[in-house]
Motif scaffolding. Structure first.
Motif, short mmCIF file in Angstrom:
data_model
loop_
_atom_site.label_atom_id
_atom_site.label_comp_id
_atom_site.label_asym_id
_atom_site.label_seq_id
_atom_site.Cartn_x
_atom_site.Cartn_y
_atom_site.Cartn_z
N LEU A 74 0.81 -1.22 0.00
CA LEU A 74 0.00 0.00 0.00
C LEU A 74 0.85 1.27 0.00
O LEU A 74 0.38 2.33 -0.40
N SER A 75 2.08 1.16 0.48
CA SER A 75 2.94 2.34 0.54
C SER A 75 3.28 2.88 -0.85
O SER A 75 3.70 4.02 -1.00
N THR A 76 3.09 2.04 -1.87
CA THR A 76 3.38 2.49 -3.24
C THR A 76 2.25 3.35 -3.79
O THR A 76 2.42 4.04 -4.79
N ASP A 77 1.09 3.31 -3.11
CA ASP A 77 -0.04 4.16 -3.47
C ASP A 77 -0.40 4.02 -4.96
O ASP A 77 -0.52 5.02 -5.69
N SER A 78 -0.58 2.81 -5.40
CA SER A 78 -0.93 2.57 -6.80
C SER A 78 -2.19 1.74 -6.89
O SER A 78 -2.59 1.08 -5.92
N ASP A 79 -2.83 1.77 -8.05
CA ASP A 79 -4.03 0.96 -8.26
C ASP A 79 -3.71 -0.52 -8.13
O ASP A 79 -4.51 -1.31 -7.64
N ALA A 125 -1.47 -1.83 -6.18
CA ALA A 125 -1.33 -2.15 -4.76
C ALA A 125 -2.70 -2.32 -4.12
O ALA A 125 -2.92 -3.24 -3.32
N GLN A 126 -3.63 -1.43 -4.46
CA GLN A 126 -4.99 -1.55 -3.92
C GLN A 126 -5.63 -2.86 -4.36
O GLN A 126 -6.32 -3.52 -3.58
N SER A 127 -5.40 -3.22 -5.60
CA SER A 127 -5.95 -4.48 -6.12
C SER A 127 -5.35 -5.68 -5.39
O SER A 127 -6.05 -6.65 -5.09
N GLN A 128 -4.06 -5.58 -5.09
CA GLN A 128 -3.38 -6.67 -4.36
C GLN A 128 -3.96 -6.82 -2.96
O GLN A 128 -4.17 -7.95 -2.49
N VAL A 129 -4.22 -5.70 -2.29
CA VAL A 129 -4.80 -5.75 -0.95
C VAL A 129 -6.22 -6.30 -1.01
O VAL A 129 -6.63 -7.10 -0.15
N GLN A 130 -6.97 -5.91 -2.03
CA GLN A 130 -8.33 -6.43 -2.16
C GLN A 130 -8.33 -7.94 -2.38
O GLN A 130 -9.17 -8.66 -1.84
N ASP A 131 -7.36 -8.42 -3.16
CA ASP A 131 -7.24 -9.87 -3.37
C ASP A 131 -6.94 -10.57 -2.05
O ASP A 131 -7.47 -11.66 -1.77
N LEU A 173 -8.59 -5.84 9.26
CA LEU A 173 -7.53 -4.85 9.42
C LEU A 173 -7.06 -4.34 8.06
O LEU A 173 -6.82 -3.13 7.88
N ALA A 174 -6.92 -5.25 7.10
CA ALA A 174 -6.49 -4.86 5.76
C ALA A 174 -7.52 -3.95 5.11
O ALA A 174 -7.18 -2.98 4.43
N SER A 175 -8.78 -4.26 5.32
CA SER A 175 -9.86 -3.44 4.77
C SER A 175 -9.84 -2.03 5.35
O SER A 175 -10.04 -1.04 4.64
N MET A 176 -9.57 -1.93 6.64
CA MET A 176 -9.47 -0.62 7.29
C MET A 176 -8.29 0.19 6.74
O MET A 176 -8.42 1.39 6.50
N GLN A 177 -7.16 -0.49 6.52
CA GLN A 177 -5.99 0.19 5.98
C GLN A 177 -6.23 0.64 4.53
O GLN A 177 -5.82 1.73 4.13
N ALA A 192 -15.92 4.11 1.90
CA ALA A 192 -17.16 3.78 2.62
C ALA A 192 -17.52 2.31 2.42
O ALA A 192 -17.93 1.62 3.36
N THR A 193 -17.33 1.83 1.20
CA THR A 193 -17.63 0.42 0.90
C THR A 193 -16.72 -0.50 1.72
O THR A 193 -17.18 -1.51 2.28
N GLN A 194 -15.43 -0.15 1.80
CA GLN A 194 -14.49 -0.96 2.58
C GLN A 194 -14.86 -0.99 4.05
O GLN A 194 -14.85 -2.03 4.70
N LEU A 195 -15.20 0.18 4.59
CA LEU A 195 -15.51 0.26 6.02
C LEU A 195 -16.82 -0.46 6.35
O LEU A 195 -16.94 -1.06 7.42
N LYS A 196 -17.77 -0.41 5.44
CA LYS A 196 -19.02 -1.15 5.67
C LYS A 196 -18.75 -2.65 5.67
O LYS A 196 -19.34 -3.40 6.46
N TRP A 197 -17.85 -3.08 4.78
CA TRP A 197 -17.49 -4.50 4.76
C TRP A 197 -16.82 -4.88 6.07
O TRP A 197 -17.14 -5.91 6.68
N ALA A 198 -15.86 -4.06 6.49
CA ALA A 198 -15.15 -4.35 7.75
C ALA A 198 -16.11 -4.38 8.92
O ALA A 198 -16.01 -5.24 9.81
#
Length: 204
Positions: free
Chosen positions: A64-69, A71-77, A90-94, A109-115
């Motif tokens: 996530l530190s790379t701040d790229s699409d 990276a976000q996709s990798q975290v979502q996976d 925790l990953a969803s919150m980050q 908002a979608t991430q936080l609702k999921w979390a």
């Protein structure tokens, strides 16, 4: 009076009972043993899931530190692959935090609702709720934000909840309601350093 007068009667009674109930006892024992083995297997599988999630969590968060699409996709996976673990929450919150910083409030908002819907941790639940309420307020979804705050029942969070409720009401244009919420927040133990300034600004 003795229920069974002689040892022979006792033996015969046991034989008769076994004829009637022996099959059920055996079946019950088999089911019970199977259930125990199944539970142990389930517990082991859950432990393996947690360990796997833990092993990959730090590496995934570093992306996530790379701040790229990408990276976000990798975290979502990662979240999708470990959705039954606390690490996914925790990953969803980050991920939501990064999305807020990038101005992607709807995604956050979608991430936080999921979390929120995937945790039963009393320590995390109020944190998620307050973050979600802030995002909803930024999206001008003021009523949704107020509803989210109403759901926070954790003891020790009263002041923060009331203060944020005041912020939401103020953003909504309800100065009287905001002042009342701020005043109520003052009565709690978890008072912020900025609360008095907010009250002073409204009193002018």
């Amino acid at each position: 009076m003795e229920l069974y007068d002689t040892e022979e009667q006792t033996v015969e009674a046991i034989k008769d009972w076994w004829k009637e109930n022996g099959k059920a006892v055996i079946v019950g024992a088999v089911i019970g043993l199977g259930g125990l083995l199944g539970w142990n297997y389930y517990q082991g599988a859950q432990t393996d899931k947690q360990e796997d999630a833990s092993a990959n969590y730090t590496q995934t968060m570093q992306a996530l530190s790379t701040d790229s699409d990408k990276a976000q996709s990798q975290v979502q996976d990662y979240i999708d692959a470990h959705k039954d673990t606390s690490y996914a929450v925790l990953a969803s919150m980050q991920l939501a935090k990064v999305q807020v910083e990038a101005g992607e409030l709807k995604k956050a908002a979608t991430q936080l609702k999921w979390a929120q819907s995937h945790t039963d941790d009393d320590a995390l639940a109020p944190v998620i709720a307050l973050r979600l309420a802030r995002v909803e307020s930024e999206l001008k979804q003021y009523d949704d934000a107020l509803t989210t705050l109403k759901g926070v029942k954790t003891k020790g969070w009263e002041g923060r909840v009331d203060e944020l409720r005041g912020d939401v009401l103020l953003a909504k244009g309800d100065k009287s309601g905001a002042y009342s919420a701020y005043s109520q927040a003052q009565q709690a133990k978890d008072v912020s350093q900025t609360l008095q300034m907010k009250l002073d600004d409204l009193a002018k």
